[in-house]
Design a protein around this motif. Structure first.
Motif, PDB file in Angstrom:
ATOM      1  N   LEU A 162       0.697  -0.340   1.400  1.00  0.00           N
ATOM      2  CA  LEU A 162       0.194  -1.324   0.373  1.00  0.00           C
ATOM      3  C   LEU A 162      -0.494  -2.495   1.116  1.00  0.00           C
ATOM      4  CD1 LEU A 162       3.036  -1.448  -2.079  1.00  0.00           C
ATOM      5  CD2 LEU A 162       1.008   0.294  -1.858  1.00  0.00           C
ATOM      6  N   SER A 163       0.193  -2.960   2.231  1.00  0.00           N
ATOM      7  CA  SER A 163      -0.494  -4.011   2.937  1.00  0.00           C
ATOM      8  C   SER A 163      -1.639  -3.616   3.686  1.00  0.00           C
ATOM      9  CB  SER A 163       0.777  -4.265   4.133  1.00  0.00           C
ATOM     10  OG  SER A 163       0.133  -5.456   5.092  1.00  0.00           O
ATOM     11  N   GLU A 164      -1.790  -2.376   4.058  1.00  0.00           N
ATOM     12  CA  GLU A 164      -3.116  -2.086   4.595  1.00  0.00           C
ATOM     13  C   GLU A 164      -4.119  -1.833   3.729  1.00  0.00           C
ATOM     14  OE1 GLU A 164      -3.547  -1.471   8.684  1.00  0.00           O
ATOM     15  OE2 GLU A 164      -2.833  -3.248   7.691  1.00  0.00           O
ATOM     16  N   ALA A 165      -3.687  -1.365   2.723  1.00  0.00           N
ATOM     17  CA  ALA A 165      -4.737  -1.208   1.668  1.00  0.00           C
ATOM     18  C   ALA A 165      -5.323  -2.394   1.078  1.00  0.00           C
ATOM     19  CB  ALA A 165      -4.065  -0.393  -0.025  1.00  0.00           C
ATOM     20  N   THR A 166      -4.436  -3.486   0.858  1.00  0.00           N
ATOM     21  CA  THR A 166      -4.878  -4.856   0.700  1.00  0.00           C
ATOM     22  C   THR A 166      -5.864  -5.449   1.592  1.00  0.00           C
ATOM     23  OG1 THR A 166      -2.946  -5.091  -0.678  1.00  0.00           O
ATOM     24  CG2 THR A 166      -4.195  -7.010  -0.290  1.00  0.00           C
ATOM     25  N   ARG A 167      -5.519  -5.052   2.800  1.00  0.00           N
ATOM     26  CA  ARG A 167      -6.369  -5.799   3.758  1.00  0.00           C
ATOM     27  C   ARG A 167      -7.828  -4.884   3.834  1.00  0.00           C
ATOM     28  NH1 ARG A 167      -7.501  -4.446   9.138  1.00  0.00           N
ATOM     29  NH2 ARG A 167      -6.375  -2.539   8.895  1.00  0.00           N
TER      30      ARG A 167
END
Length: 324
Positions: A162-167
């Motif tokens: 989720l963190s990487e998808a947002t980034r």
């Protein structure tokens, strides 16, 4: 999403595709391989009640889209192809799927969009998969399960995704895996009860885990109308107000955060869709089909527009979710 042409019409965000050379499924899956038996698709020895061509053949997908008046279909792997076991060969399987998916969507003049696949064991490798997806035309995001082992979206490998998808500005589609339980041996209850519970668990991990406090730009959609989460939202909100342990990780009450998530229309019930609309809002409802499974909505656009938002509203919301 990397610039690409998109066709007009209602967007079906929830449909499945797998090329025949990947019917083997990733190493370590407990189901057995998929195979074509006289034109019918099997998972191990279990018939899936669909033609094998419906899963693998792009002309069959496009024919179904014309029949159902779907303008654009978003393809992701069937959930039993998620490589949730960290075994040798999983990376190669993911790379093969993502490459094949990119080739398929590139050849359909904007009628198909892809949601890729990632591995879950090594975070560096997961990030590498996601960076490749972000740089691939026609790929809008990633499809993931609601659980990996005992962890949901608020911790571990899924939280990292989720963190990487947002980034990386990637959309995230969460699809349950129909995990077996001993109390559900009959009547397809692993799907009929299990799938909605898996999805509701993941929604709860988002709204109670404070994920959107940390990642306000995350675009995440839960299929099958979020499972049974809409019916449980009042209970969650009451508990959040009544119990410090329930609200310890989140700033906002569950009903406030719920309205920032996306959900598809595969509810099989107009009343359930109406409840979902009441909690999530019109601009968070996306047309879905679950093509080509037997639990799919056969006329997704008709069902969605009859009992949910208008076709233009569905299309605009789907474009927002996909980052178009």
């Amino acid at each position: 999403m990397t610039a690409t042409k998109i066709a007009d019409g209602v967007i079906d965000v929830h449909a499945h595709w797998l090329p025949r050379n990947l019917f083997t499924l990733p190493p370590g899956v407990p189901f057995g391989q998929m195979h074509d038996r006289n034109g019918e698709l099997y998972l191990g020895e279990v018939p899936l009640s669909i033609p094998a061509a419906a899963m693998s053949d792009v002309p069959a997908i496009l024919d179904d889209m014309r029949r159902a008046q779907v303008g654009v279909r978003v393809l992701s792997a069937p959930p039993f192809a998620f490589p949730v076991h960290d075994t040798d060969g999983a990376d190669a399987y993911v790379d093969a799927f993502n490459t094949a998916l990119a080739e398929v969507v590139a050849g359909t003049d904007g009628a198909l969009i892809g949601l890729g696949m990632v591995t879950f064991g090594d975070r560096g490798r997961t990030t590498e998969h996601m960076q490749n997806l972000a740089n691939t035309p026609g790929i809008a995001g990633v499809a993931i399960p609601p659980l990996v082992g005992t962890e949901s979206l608020d911790r571990g490998s899924l939280r990292h995704i989720l963190s990487e998808a947002t980034r990386l500005d990637l959309a995230v589609l969460v699809h349950p895996m129909q995990l077996p339980r001993p109390e559900w041996p009959d009547y397809y209850l692993a799907n009929l009860i299990g799938n909605p519970v898996e999805s509701a668990t993941a929604v709860a991990s988002i709204v109670l885990g404070g994920i959107l406090d940390e990642l306000p730009d995350l675009r995440i959609c839960f299929v099958h109308g979020g499972g049974c989460s809409a019916g449980l939202l009042g209970r969650w909100t009451h508990a959040w107000n009544a119990r410090p342990d329930v609200r310890r990780s989140s700033t906002y009450a569950p009903d406030k955060t719920f309205a920032k998530l996306y959900f598809d229309t595969v509810t099989h019930d107009p009343h359930q869709l109406a409840l979902l609309r009441a909690h999530a809002g019109v601009d968070r409802i996306l047309c879905g089909s679950d093509y080509p499974f037997d639990m799919a909505e056969p006329d997704p656009v008709l069902f969605a527009t009859t009992h949910g938002p208008t076709a233009p509203a569905l299309t605009e919301s789907a474009r927002s979710f996909l980052g178009l």
